[in-house]
Design a protein around this motif. Structure first.
Motif, PDB file in Angstrom:
ATOM      1  N   ALA A  80       9.250   4.239   0.105  1.00 52.09           N
ATOM      2  CA  ALA A  80       8.797   3.496  -1.071  1.00 52.09           C
ATOM      3  C   ALA A  80       9.729   2.352  -1.439  1.00 52.09           C
ATOM      4  O   ALA A  80       9.468   1.606  -2.374  1.00 52.09           O
ATOM      5  CB  ALA A  80       8.664   4.441  -2.260  1.00 52.09           C
ATOM      6  N   SER A  88      13.418   7.833   1.639  1.00 52.11           N
ATOM      7  CA  SER A  88      12.868   8.810   2.581  1.00 52.11           C
ATOM      8  C   SER A  88      11.343   8.782   2.571  1.00 52.11           C
ATOM      9  O   SER A  88      10.705   9.087   3.561  1.00 52.11           O
ATOM     10  CB  SER A  88      13.370  10.212   2.235  1.00 52.11           C
ATOM     11  OG  SER A  88      13.001  10.538   0.916  1.00 52.11           O
ATOM     12  N   GLY A  89      10.746   8.386   1.447  1.00 53.71           N
ATOM     13  CA  GLY A  89       9.296   8.281   1.398  1.00 53.71           C
ATOM     14  C   GLY A  89       8.814   6.884   1.724  1.00 53.71           C
ATOM     15  O   GLY A  89       7.632   6.590   1.597  1.00 53.71           O
ATOM     16  N   GLN A 125       1.302   3.100  10.021  1.00 52.53           N
ATOM     17  CA  GLN A 125       0.262   4.022   9.559  1.00 52.53           C
ATOM     18  C   GLN A 125       0.575   4.614   8.184  1.00 52.53           C
ATOM     19  O   GLN A 125      -0.130   5.505   7.719  1.00 52.53           O
ATOM     20  CB  GLN A 125       0.022   5.122  10.597  1.00 52.53           C
ATOM     21  CG  GLN A 125       1.233   5.947  11.013  1.00 52.53           C
ATOM     22  CD  GLN A 125       1.484   7.109  10.082  1.00 52.53           C
ATOM     23  OE1 GLN A 125       0.614   7.927   9.854  1.00 52.53           O
ATOM     24  NE2 GLN A 125       2.709   7.157   9.528  1.00 52.53           N
ATOM     25  N   LEU A 126       1.615   4.105   7.523  1.00 49.58           N
ATOM     26  CA  LEU A 126       1.963   4.688   6.222  1.00 49.58           C
ATOM     27  C   LEU A 126       0.964   4.308   5.137  1.00 49.58           C
ATOM     28  O   LEU A 126       0.989   4.882   4.055  1.00 49.58           O
ATOM     29  CB  LEU A 126       3.369   4.233   5.803  1.00 49.58           C
ATOM     30  CG  LEU A 126       4.522   4.954   6.489  1.00 49.58           C
ATOM     31  CD1 LEU A 126       5.845   4.356   6.055  1.00 49.58           C
ATOM     32  CD2 LEU A 126       4.500   6.433   6.155  1.00 49.58           C
ATOM     33  N   GLY A 127       0.142   3.325   5.383  1.00 53.25           N
ATOM     34  CA  GLY A 127      -0.848   2.994   4.366  1.00 53.25           C
ATOM     35  C   GLY A 127      -1.083   1.499   4.236  1.00 53.25           C
ATOM     36  O   GLY A 127      -2.119   1.056   3.766  1.00 53.25           O
ATOM     37  N   GLY A 128      -0.117   0.686   4.674  1.00 49.74           N
ATOM     38  CA  GLY A 128      -0.275  -0.750   4.509  1.00 49.74           C
ATOM     39  C   GLY A 128      -0.520  -1.483   5.808  1.00 49.74           C
ATOM     40  O   GLY A 128      -0.621  -2.713   5.829  1.00 49.74           O
ATOM     41  N   ASN A 133       8.981  -1.987  -0.205  1.00 51.01           N
ATOM     42  CA  ASN A 133       8.159  -0.792  -0.134  1.00 51.01           C
ATOM     43  C   ASN A 133       7.286  -0.926   1.117  1.00 51.01           C
ATOM     44  O   ASN A 133       6.593  -1.917   1.298  1.00 51.01           O
ATOM     45  CB  ASN A 133       7.288  -0.752  -1.398  1.00 51.01           C
ATOM     46  CG  ASN A 133       6.425   0.474  -1.464  1.00 51.01           C
ATOM     47  OD1 ASN A 133       6.135   1.101  -0.447  1.00 51.01           O
ATOM     48  ND2 ASN A 133       6.008   0.824  -2.667  1.00 51.01           N
ATOM     49  N   LEU A 151       4.945   1.249   1.992  1.00 45.92           N
ATOM     50  CA  LEU A 151       3.695   1.980   1.851  1.00 45.92           C
ATOM     51  C   LEU A 151       2.547   1.082   1.411  1.00 45.92           C
ATOM     52  O   LEU A 151       1.394   1.403   1.618  1.00 45.92           O
ATOM     53  CB  LEU A 151       3.855   3.098   0.815  1.00 45.92           C
ATOM     54  CG  LEU A 151       4.882   4.179   1.144  1.00 45.92           C
ATOM     55  CD1 LEU A 151       5.193   5.004  -0.096  1.00 45.92           C
ATOM     56  CD2 LEU A 151       4.355   5.074   2.243  1.00 45.92           C
ATOM     57  N   ASP A 152       2.886  -0.022   0.766  1.00 48.72           N
ATOM     58  CA  ASP A 152       1.813  -0.871   0.254  1.00 48.72           C
ATOM     59  C   ASP A 152       1.397  -1.883   1.312  1.00 48.72           C
ATOM     60  O   ASP A 152       1.956  -1.941   2.399  1.00 48.72           O
ATOM     61  CB  ASP A 152       2.249  -1.566  -1.044  1.00 48.72           C
ATOM     62  CG  ASP A 152       3.465  -2.450  -0.832  1.00 48.72           C
ATOM     63  OD1 ASP A 152       3.641  -2.962   0.298  1.00 48.72           O
ATOM     64  OD2 ASP A 152       4.258  -2.628  -1.781  1.00 48.72           O
ATOM     65  N   SER A 153       0.408  -2.724   0.985  1.00 44.26           N
ATOM     66  CA  SER A 153      -0.070  -3.660   1.994  1.00 44.26           C
ATOM     67  C   SER A 153       0.466  -5.064   1.756  1.00 44.26           C
ATOM     68  O   SER A 153      -0.146  -6.037   2.141  1.00 44.26           O
ATOM     69  CB  SER A 153      -1.601  -3.635   2.051  1.00 44.26           C
ATOM     70  OG  SER A 153      -2.131  -3.426   0.782  1.00 44.26           O
ATOM     71  N   ASP A 154       1.603  -5.156   1.089  1.00 42.54           N
ATOM     72  CA  ASP A 154       2.241  -6.442   0.886  1.00 42.54           C
ATOM     73  C   ASP A 154       3.320  -6.625   1.954  1.00 42.54           C
ATOM     74  O   ASP A 154       4.229  -5.786   2.057  1.00 42.54           O
ATOM     75  CB  ASP A 154       2.872  -6.467  -0.519  1.00 42.54           C
ATOM     76  CG  ASP A 154       3.313  -7.873  -0.890  1.00 42.54           C
ATOM     77  OD1 ASP A 154       2.629  -8.827  -0.457  1.00 42.54           O
ATOM     78  OD2 ASP A 154       4.334  -8.015  -1.584  1.00 42.54           O
ATOM     79  N   ASP A 214       0.802 -12.080  -6.651  1.00 44.25           N
ATOM     80  CA  ASP A 214       0.375 -10.678  -6.646  1.00 44.25           C
ATOM     81  C   ASP A 214       1.248  -9.827  -7.577  1.00 44.25           C
ATOM     82  O   ASP A 214       2.130 -10.337  -8.265  1.00 44.25           O
ATOM     83  CB  ASP A 214       0.344 -10.117  -5.226  1.00 44.25           C
ATOM     84  CG  ASP A 214       1.728 -10.009  -4.621  1.00 44.25           C
ATOM     85  OD1 ASP A 214       2.730 -10.176  -5.351  1.00 44.25           O
ATOM     86  OD2 ASP A 214       1.811  -9.747  -3.402  1.00 44.25           O
ATOM     87  N   ALA A 215       0.981  -8.544  -7.573  1.00 44.58           N
ATOM     88  CA  ALA A 215       1.633  -7.653  -8.539  1.00 44.58           C
ATOM     89  C   ALA A 215       2.971  -7.136  -8.053  1.00 44.58           C
ATOM     90  O   ALA A 215       3.649  -6.404  -8.759  1.00 44.58           O
ATOM     91  CB  ALA A 215       0.696  -6.483  -8.842  1.00 44.58           C
ATOM     92  N   ILE A 216       3.337  -7.481  -6.812  1.00 49.06           N
ATOM     93  CA  ILE A 216       4.516  -6.847  -6.233  1.00 49.06           C
ATOM     94  C   ILE A 216       5.717  -7.776  -6.228  1.00 49.06           C
ATOM     95  O   ILE A 216       5.625  -8.927  -5.785  1.00 49.06           O
ATOM     96  CB  ILE A 216       4.187  -6.349  -4.818  1.00 49.06           C
ATOM     97  CG1 ILE A 216       3.167  -5.222  -4.959  1.00 49.06           C
ATOM     98  CG2 ILE A 216       5.437  -5.871  -4.097  1.00 49.06           C
ATOM     99  CD1 ILE A 216       2.768  -4.598  -3.682  1.00 49.06           C
TER     100      ILE A 216
END
Ligand code: SF4
Ligand code: SF4
Lengths: 302, 480
Positions: free
Chosen positions: A137, A134-135, A289-292, A144, A146-149, A244-246
């Protein structure tokens, strides 16, 4: 205490109002009339009840209930309300479906952007949250958002494309498609262990230096064609960045070994078949627009 | 209940208070107050739709509701204070129920005549005469009730506009419903239920008993002076006096003679005027609202029979023994200033001062911060850790303003705003802006790898020089 008073009381009342005939060990139940206002209220509720059951849905039958002469139902009321809202949103939805999506996504204070984000959030909660949370994530195996990957690109048109056609599904010919071979059939177990150490090296994790050096050679001849010489991935192929870290399926040795050995095959449905153009545009804008979200890259999209 | 008409100083006071309270109630919504463009120019307005409360120069936003809570507590303490000092003065003089019942009884008396006429009418069968009087009375009551409900809704909308809408049947349904409910309650409570509302529906009579003590001033009957009561006959007193004189001459019959007759002439005036329907001569009772009408009635009687006033009066129970012994009572002021009332006064003033200070210190810029906990943090490809905060920025002024956001923390953290390149956003006048704020910790930094890191978000308006800040926490990768 004298017992004469209670007796006279009962006798007086008996004479006036009588009893119901019930008598327990000499205790009689008096037949007191109900207050008149109470009776009238009671009759009124009966009349009301009869009228109500005629006008509104009431009596349960075998397949449903009586409909009532008004034909009113809570379900119908909700449907009417939903239709009214849809009606009110139609101009915005049409405008969104016809709009240039990157422009809508960029204009964060614009009316279409705000409409897209709020209606996209509703679409997301209804259709996407089951896998992506729901978030947004995600979870292991579910990206996910929300991240930019991004596996296939994070511009709003990339996202819309992914939403519309899905990933590795059989229903949409335009689905994003890539497949990693199951290297368990190609490489030995030792080679796989070595390549895992190499991947941990390029992603800055604790690793065995000697094994990683061996793994680098294995990587160069087997993996680099998709994941790049430095493991930086390739978006056109949907090949993840390994430096990368993801990690979609986890970055520990076990998870990496399984990935190389069996290959992963995540599937996403083609939402273009189920959602309207406006809904696809809205949910893409919302996710963007969630952040990534990334800016549009100058290239031609189908 | 058929309270008789009475006149006297307390009755005068009650009329005055009624005029003032009703005046305030009916006129307040019509006071205008210029707040500038786009804002309501009504001095007292509860704007539910915009969720604002306007009270003259004060404008309260929903997050400042503690002001209202504070005022309610002050009202409660004030009620305690007055009750412990003066008994049920609130009930007797200013309670809306009392005020409207008084008004309704005034109408009733005006149309149907005073007590005796009303009792006669009540007993009489329903002929045209009775119907006419009753319908006129109900009509006037209804008009008053309509005015009451009508005035109420004006507190919730622009009064002149709403009045126009009401007259042309264009007002919102909720306005008509509110008016309807208030008309019904006013009509029934004021016209028919009256003292029963006080006795059965209002909790205060029961609570107030706990607020009162022996030092509280209430309406009381000086039974040591009035008893034994007896019908007034011309010369009865003189006869009694002569008997007393005789008694002194013949001491063996003295007891007999002295108690012959008290000052109460048993005229029932005090009982007849009582809106609560009680006989104050039976002692202080729960139903008594200390409206002092019986004092007026009895003083009137005492004047007529030529006895000193004050057979019924405001006094405290502690005075009783003194008065019996013939000593002067403790002055009013001493009664009112007791430790208990002083404590209430101090508490009341403290809250009042606190509210005024809060009012003066509040800034027209405000922020609330809600850290997004779903998920608790976001890991970026480069290993940096991002936290998301939903920040609500309130611009409580009449002009759009630029709010600049920044953060302070012991750890190195980076702030950025969703959808904005800079860390400044413009918030329209009188609006709340919901802004997502990202705070990022660099890869491997203590905040990124740690558990929780404290940080403070700060919002500033450089132009106006005002600011607000909120402390919150940052979640690193260890936290789950
Ligand atoms: S007893 Fe006297 S003071 Fe009390 S309610 Fe009756 S009239 Fe008023
Ligand atoms: S009004 Fe005064 S004199 Fe008359 S009955 Fe009451 S207490 Fe007695």
């Amino acid at each position: 205490m004298s017992d004469s008073k209670p007796q006279t009381l009962v006798e007086e009342s008996d004479a006036k109002i009588g009893t119901t005939g019930h008598d327990w060990d000499g205790i009689k139940e008096l037949n007191n009339p109900l207050p008149r206002w109470w009776l009238w209220t009671f009759y009124a509720t009966i009349v009301w009840g009869v009228i109500y059951t005629v006008l509104y849905p009431a009596w349960p039958l075998v397949n449903g209930a009586t409909a009532g002469v008004f034909g009113w139902s809570t379900r119908g009321e909700v449907a009417a309300e939903q239709a009214a809202f849809a009606q009110r949103n139609t101009p915005l939805a049409n405008a969104l479906a016809a709009a240039d999506l990157p422009q809508v996504a960029a204009d964060t204070s614009g009316e279409l952007h705000r409409y897209a984000v709020s209606s996209g959030a509703a679409v997301f909660r209804t259709h996407c949250s089951q896998c992506h949370g729901s978030g947004a994530a995600g979870a292991i195996g579910y990206p996910n958002l929300l991240d930019s990957d991004w596996l296939w690109g994070g511009s709003v048109s990339d996202i819309a494309m992914t939403v519309r056609h899905g990933i590795r599904n059989d229903t949409d010919g335009d689905a994003r498609w890539s497949q990693m071979p199951a290297f368990g059939e190609i490489l030995s177990n030792a080679e796989i262990d070595a390549v895992v150490e190499h991947v941990r090296e390029i992603s800055d994790q604790e690793h065995d230096i000697a094994l990683a050096a061996t793994g680098a050679e294995v990587f160069a001849s087997n993996c680099a064609s998709c994941h790049g010489d430095a493991g930086e991935g390739m978006r056109d192929e949907g090949a993840p960045d390994l430096s990368d870290a993801i990690w979609l399926y986890g970055g520990d040795r076990d998870a990496l070994h399984t990935t190389v050995n069996q290959a992963r095959f995540g599937v996403m449905p083609a939402w273009g078949a189920r959602l309207s153009d406006a809904e696809v545009a809205a949910v893409a804008t919302y996710v963007h627009q969630l952040g990534g979200g990334e800016a549009e890259i100058e290239k031609v999209h189908p | 209940m058929f309270p008789r008409r009475v006149s006297g100083r307390f009755r005068q006071l009650k009329w005055a208070i009624m005029a003032v309270t009703l005046g305030i109630y009916y006129l307040t919504p019509w006071i205008r107050w210029d707040r500038g463009p786009n804002l309501p120019d009504q001095a007292v307005l509860i704007d539910l739709a915009q969720r604002r409360f306007y009270f003259f120069f004060i404008e309260i936003w929903p997050h400042e509701f503690y002001f209202v809570a504070g005022l309610l507590i002050m009202a409660g303490l004030g009620l305690f204070l007055f009750t412990s000092a003066l008994g049920r003065v609130w009930c007797g003089y200013t309670c809306p129920q009392t005020v409207w019942v008084d008004l309704f009884i005034l109408v009733e008396r005006w149309i149907e005549g005073d007590r005796n006429a009303r009792i006669r009418l009540w007993r009489q069968s329903w002929d045209i005469h009775k119907w006419r009087l009753r319908l006129t009375k109900w009509l006037v009551w209804l008009l008053i009730a309509a005015a009451t409900g009508g005035a109420w809704v004006f507190y919730f909308a622009d009064a002149p506009t709403l009045a126009g809408q009401l007259a042309t049947f264009q007002a919102p349904a909720v306005a008509y419903t509110s008016i309807g409910v208030l008309v019904a309650t006013t009509f029934v409570f004021g016209g028919f239920m009256r003292e029963q509302v006080c006795n059965y529906m209002c909790p205060w009579p029961r609570i107030q008993a706990a607020m009162m003590d022996d030092g509280t001033i209430t309406v009381a009957y000086r039974d040591w002076r009035g008893e034994p009561r007896g019908k007034h006959r011309k010369g009865a007193k003189a006869a009694a006096a002569s008997r007393i004189a005789t008694a002194y001459a013949a001491p063996e019959s003295a007891a007999d003679a002295v108690v012959q007759q008290g000052d109460c002439i048993d005229c029932m005036a005090c009982v007849n005027v009582c809106p609560a329907g009680i006989d104050i001569r039976d002692g202080q009772q729960m139903e008594c609202i200390t409206c002092a009408l019986c004092i007026d009635a009895c003083d009137d009687m005492m004047d007529r029979v030529g006895q000193p006033r004050g057979l019924i009066g405001y006094l405290a129970l502690t005075d009783e023994t003194k008065e019996r012994a013939g000593e002067p009572p403790v002055p009013m002021l001493r009664h009112v200033l007791r430790p208990r009332t002083i404590v209430y006064t101090v508490l009341w003033s403290l809250i009042g001062v606190g509210l005024v200070v809060a009012l003066l210190m509040r800034s027209d810029i405000d922020m609330t911060v809600a850290p997004v906990r779903n998920p608790t943090y976001v890991l970026e490809p480069d290993g940096s850790v991002r936290n998301i905060y939903d920040v609500r920025l309130r611009n409580m002024s009449n002009v759009p303003r630029d709010f600049s956001l920044s953060l302070t923390s012991d750890a190195a953290l980076n702030l950025s705003l969703q959808g904005e390149d800079a860390s400044t956003v413009s918030v329209p006048a009188n609006e709340i802006l919901l802004q997502r704020v990202y705070v990022t910790a660099a890869p491997g930094s203590s905040a990124a790898t740690g558990d929780h890191t404290d940080l403070t978000l700060m919002v500033e308006d450089f132009a106006a020089g005002t600011s607000a800040s909120v402390a919150t926490t940052f979640n690193g990768r260890v936290s789950q």
